[in-house]
Design an enzyme around this catalytic site. Structure first.
Site, PDB file in Angstrom:
ATOM      1  CG  ASP A   1      -2.215   0.734   1.041  1.00  0.00           C
ATOM      2  OD1 ASP A   1      -2.188   1.851   0.507  1.00  0.00           O
ATOM      3  OD2 ASP A   1      -3.266   0.183   1.420  1.00  0.00           O
TER       4      ASP A   1
ATOM      5  CE1 TYR B   1     -13.762   2.139  -8.589  1.00  0.00           C
ATOM      6  CE2 TYR B   1     -15.978   1.667  -9.373  1.00  0.00           C
ATOM      7  CZ  TYR B   1     -14.919   1.380  -8.527  1.00  0.00           C
ATOM      8  OH  TYR B   1     -15.011   0.327  -7.635  1.00  0.00           O
TER       9      TYR B   1
ATOM     10  CB  THR C   1     -14.427  -0.032   3.022  1.00  0.00           C
ATOM     11  OG1 THR C   1     -14.733   0.493   1.716  1.00  0.00           O
ATOM     12  CG2 THR C   1     -14.663  -1.535   3.044  1.00  0.00           C
TER      13      THR C   1
END
Length: 265
Positions: free
Chosen positions: A37, A152, A187
């Site tokens: 990450d 996206y 999330t």
């Protein structure tokens, strides 16, 4: 005995949310975990929490040299790479004709080029050992569309095609490639305002399972595809969306839940 005993799994975007849930589940199933990450503080903290069978590597998935360096570090430490979860992703909200090229390009770089670079980087290791599983985290965005998410959607539809192509080219060499299509998941990516679960659930009463998904539920799908339980699957599309893409309820027809119209505002 765990379903991923002694296997090495790279999880991109693994420092928080869905990626962190996947890291915890995979560790409990016996895997050694690489949390990859750009979020260094969160990634290092999670690796410390998980213990000696986990490590953090700073990885910008859009950087090919960064990928090669990461693969070298992982194989030096653990000799092998058995699983890659291409989970890292970003979104840029803007009307299609108002979006700037740099923003469109950045979404493609992370959400489409990144997984391709990851596949390209791990494939030689997996092919050499004639064993490996790559799971691309797509989105229901690769099954339909939504306004203000053009970049996206383009990236996720592209990743869907890449998943099929990689499954074909790598499958006969021992490397399975499959995709997971999450719907709304609780999330930071989907719950930007950090609302309560109860508040978020109200947004999903228009689908068959009338609540938002939890990251652990997506992690279970990734575990299935990463493990030998899915050994005869290649190029498969596993949709975990609470029925979001099944269709729309019409409350004037029989068979609709009494509160379905609340989710169609």
């Amino acid at each position: 005995m765990g379903r991923l005993d002694d296997r090495v799994a790279i999880i991109t975007g693994g420092a928080q949310g869905q990626g962190a849930a996947t890291a915890r589940l995979f560790l409990n199933e016996g895997a050694r975990i690489v949390i990859a990450d750009v979020r260094e503080d969160e990634g290092k903290a999670l690796a410390e929490e998980l213990g000696e069978r986990a490590c953090f590597i700073r990885l910008d998935v859009s950087d090919e040299a960064n990928w090669q360096s990461a693969i070298g570090s992982i194989t030096d430490r653990w000799n092998t790479i058995d699983v890659l979860i291409n989970n890292a992703g970003i979104v840029h909200i803007a009307a299609l004709v108002e979006m700037e090229r740099k923003d469109f390009q950045r979404v493609l770089d992370v959400n489409l080029i990144g997984p391709w670079l990851g596949i390209k980087a791990v494939a030689p290791v997996m092919i050499a050992q004639c064993r490996g599983s790559i799971v691309n985290i797509l989105s229901t965005g690769a099954l339909w569309s939504m306004n203000s998410t053009g970049a996206y959607m383009a990236a996720k539809w592209g990743l869907r095609g890449l998943t099929k192509n990689a499954a074909m080219e790598l499958g006969w060499q021992g490397v399975r490639v499959n995709g997971v299509f999450p719907g709304g998941v609780n999330t930071p990516f989907a719950n930007i305002g950090n609302k309560s679960t109860e508040e978020m659930n109200k947004l999903y009463v228009g689908q068959t399972i009338q609540r938002i998904g939890e990251p652990e539920e997506i992690a279970e799908a990734s575990l299935f595809l990463a493990s030998d339980a899915s050994s005869y699957m290649a190029g498969s599309e596993l949709t975990v969306d609470g029925g979001m893409t099944l269709g729309v309820f019409h409350d004037y027809l029989p068979g609709a839940p009494p509160n379905a119209s609340e989710g169609q505002d």
